[in-house]
Design a protein around this motif. Structure first.
Motif, short mmCIF file in Angstrom:
data_model
loop_
_atom_site.label_atom_id
_atom_site.label_comp_id
_atom_site.label_asym_id
_atom_site.label_seq_id
_atom_site.Cartn_x
_atom_site.Cartn_y
_atom_site.Cartn_z
N LEU A 63 -7.61 2.19 2.73
CA LEU A 63 -7.69 1.24 3.37
C LEU A 63 -9.40 1.01 4.52
O LEU A 63 -9.61 1.79 5.27
CB LEU A 63 -6.56 0.58 4.17
N ILE A 117 0.39 -1.32 0.20
CA ILE A 117 -0.24 -0.22 0.15
C ILE A 117 1.10 1.01 -0.12
O ILE A 117 2.08 1.50 0.39
CB ILE A 117 -0.70 0.01 0.95
N ARG A 158 -9.17 -1.41 -0.44
CA ARG A 158 -8.82 0.01 -0.78
C ARG A 158 -9.03 1.02 -2.53
O ARG A 158 -9.92 0.24 -2.56
CB ARG A 158 -7.73 -1.27 -2.38
N GLN A 188 -3.75 6.51 -0.36
CA GLN A 188 -4.43 5.27 -0.68
C GLN A 188 -4.94 5.03 0.93
O GLN A 188 -4.93 5.70 1.97
CB GLN A 188 -4.16 3.56 -0.98
N CYS A 198 -0.86 -4.50 9.45
CA CYS A 198 -0.46 -3.12 8.34
C CYS A 198 0.65 -3.19 9.20
O CYS A 198 0.97 -2.86 9.70
CB CYS A 198 -0.90 -2.24 7.66
#
Length: 284
Positions: free
Chosen positions: A64, A58, A116, A62, A74
């Motif tokens: 999530l 990622i 996403r 972006q 993450c």
């Protein structure tokens, strides 16, 4: 740059919580899940996003979208700066909002298939909304309005590509899950779950993994941490929280909390008060 996580919560808005990390290069999350629906915004750097059995890289810019109870993790890419916001929204409150927007036909939560999203306007809107939540000069009503307005825009954008996608537990497994939620503060033998569900040990573990992404033991540990988060918001002593939520002692609780949430119990409990004190000092 500070590596300490910054938490915002307000008793007047109990359905929302915000976390900010300015320098997350040393942050490490074990796979875990939340009771709430979560929305993250990657502000700088790159990270590995483990979600729904897949791992992806990622990048900054972006968003999530993480469904409640979905196992995920993450973590920063090696030697890369990493900064992010993470918003946690009460699922029941959000279900009502989604229903009022016409995105849900009933008052039952439905998972989103979108995990996403790259949309510059929504990304900028997230930052604006987060800034308002952190600002002590913005009223509760204004903060709630900003949150609702942003989420309405977000769901309007993802509505066409988001579809119900939830793997529900079977009835036998549901009985085991119900028992864990009632007795999360006790030692629950695997054999007890097998008896309740009518499944043998191999079947039980397999169905747990398929439904929750975790083994029964990991699910119970994660559940204890979720409930401990609620208790910490009431300013209970750490040792009391540890012992009443199924942990052998305070150090065991602290290690587990840090492993799953990449923050200490004290950082999570006292974060909003420290933020308030810093903001008061700044505005004096």
């Amino acid at each position: 740059m500070t590596t300490t996580p910054l938490f915002w919560r307000d008793p007047a808005l109990p359905h929302v919580e915000l976390r900010y990390i300015e320098d997350g290069r040393q942050v490490r999350y074990a796979p875990h899940s939340h009771r709430q629906w979560s929305l993250g915004a990657i502000l700088a750097g790159q990270s590995h996003f483990q979600y729904a059995g897949q791992q992806q890289v990622i990048e900054a810019g972006q968003l999530l979208l993480i469904n409640p109870h979905q196992v995920h993790a993450c973590n920063p890419c090696a030697n890369m700066p990493w900064s992010y916001y993470m918003l946690y929204i009460d699922t029941e409150w959000l279900t009502r909002l989604r229903q009022s927007c016409g995105e849900l036909d009933s008052d039952h939560w439905e998972d989103l298939s979108v995990s996403r999203l790259r949309d510059q306007a929504l990304f900028n809107g997230f930052s604006d909304m987060a800034t308002q939540l952190f600002d002590p000069l913005v009223s509760h009503a204004e903060k709630d309005a900003a949150l609702c307005h942003y989420l309405q825009q977000l769901f309007a954008q993802v509505r066409r590509e988001a579809s119900p996608q939830s793997l529900l537990p079977t009835e036998p497994l549901h009985r085991a899950l119900e028992h864990l939620h009632k007795h999360y503060d006790s030692n629950v033998p695997l054999q007890t779950l097998c008896q309740l569900s009518g499944l043998n040990q191999g079947q039980l573990i397999r169905q747990f993994r398929q439904t929750s992404g975790m083994t029964p033991h990991a699910y119970l540990t994660n559940l204890r941490i979720q409930m401990a988060q609620v208790a910490l918001q009431s300013d209970l002593p750490l040792v009391d929280v540890a012992l009443t939520h199924g942990f052998a002692d305070q150090p065991h609780f602290q290690r587990t909390f840090k492993r799953l949430l990449a923050a200490t119990p004290v950082q999570y409990r006292d974060g909003p008060k420290r933020l308030y004190q810093q903001q008061n000092t700044t505005h004096q």
